[in-house]
Scaffold this active site. Structure first.
Site: not given
Ligand code: H2B
Ligand code: FE
Length: 298
Positions: A163, A168, A208, A227
């Site tokens: 993912h 990203h 996302e 993803s």
């Molecule tokens: N943590 C990690 N490791 N990857 C992410 O993509 C992620 C996260 N997204 N923590 C964040 C939270 C997002 O869902 C929001 C800002 O809470």
């Molecule tokens: Fe993510």
């Protein structure tokens, strides 16, 4: 107690992991697989031991893990030309993803530094939203390094290396996208808990699950779409509602678990999105913090 605004990345805690910690929940595909849990914990410990400024340690992936990566990459890459936005398609070749090696975070981080000045910091799991968002203010993307369970290569309930890297990382090589995400991060520095929740939703509906206008079509830039084989097809069917993106507006509830998104927010362009988020950020952030973290508008 008064919360201190982090002044450097070292002050952003990468140790507060939410949801699936060491013990996976009942509905996690690895719940009954002790060897998987041990491996996930060992990889998490590499992230926990990492110090800002040091190179991210190389991880030797097993043949089984490589097979998962290869399966996911093979499934997704043929869908990108049709569904991914132009910026993603431009950036993807920079990373030269292929099926015979799981990419190393350090290598990708160096490419990002060169392209946009962003970097990757390893993290043991789903990071607390405030810390995760604060990281963005320091042009840092917190990335997991473990891989999803081999029983379900096309599904993961939590972020994993597939993912993060396929969804990203490519977009973080695009400057206008980075500018937009940076504003989300800066806005989070002085945000109260309610504003953090609003920013979490903004992040969700852009980074996302965001889509962007291209002529009379919409293309994906959100990592949750790019993803996921199923989510890309779902976007393409046009069954989800399309709404114009507005960071000031109340954002709808996010659905983590109940399948595909019911609506997508449409960005006019990344330049426009960056402007919208900069304006939002300026409204909730003290001028001295703006001055310290943001270059003046071009
Ligand atoms: N943590 C990690 N490791 N990857 C992410 O993509 C992620 C996260 N997204 N923590 C964040 C939270 C997002 O869902 C929001 C800002 O809470
Ligand atoms: Fe993510």
């Amino acid at each position: 107690p008064e919360r201190r605004v982090p002044q450097s990345l070292e002050e952003v805690d990468n140790g507060q992991i939410m949801g699936f910690g060491a013990d996976l929940a009942e509905d996690h595909p690895g719940f009954r697989d002790q060897a998987y849990k041990d491996r996930r914990r060992d990889i998490g410990n590499v992230a926990r031991a990492h110090r800002v400024g040091e190179p991210i340690p190389r991880l030797e992936y097993t043949a089984e893990e490589l097979h998962v990566w290869a399966t996911v990459l093979r499934e997704l890459k043929d869908l990108y030309p049709q569904h991914a936005c132009a910026e993603f398609l431009r950036c993807l070749p920079l990373f030269n993803f292929h099926e015979h090696e799981v990419p190393q975070l350090e290598h990708l981080s160096q490419i990002l530094k060169r392209e946009t000045g962003w970097q990757i910091r390893p993290v043991a799991g789903l990071l607390h939203p405030r810390d995760f968002l604060n990281g963005l203010a320091f042009k840092t993307f917190h990335s997991t390094q473990y891989i999803r369970h081999p029983s379900k290569p096309m599904y993961t309930p939590e972020p994993d290396v597939c993912h993060e890297l396929l969804g990203h990382v490519p977009m973080l090589a695009d400057q206008a996208f980075c500018d937009m995400v940076h504003s989300i991060g800066v806005a989070s520095l002085c945000a109260d808990d309610k504003q953090i929740w609003h920013l979490t939703k903004i992040y969700w509906f852009t980074v996302e699950f965001g889509v962007v206008e291209e002529g009379d079509e919409i293309k994906a830039f959100g990592a949750g779409i790019l993803s996921s084989f199923g989510e890309m097809e779902h976007m393409h069917t046009g069954r989800a509602k399309l709404l114009p993106f507005d960071p000031e507006a109340k954002q709808p509830k996010m659905s983590y678990k109940d399948g595909y998104q019911k609506q997508y927010y449409v960005l006019k362009s990344f330049a426009k999105g960056a402007q919208q988020l900069r304006d939002y950020c300026a409204k909730i952030t003290p001028p001295e913090v703006m001055a310290k973290f943001m270059k003046p508008a071009a």
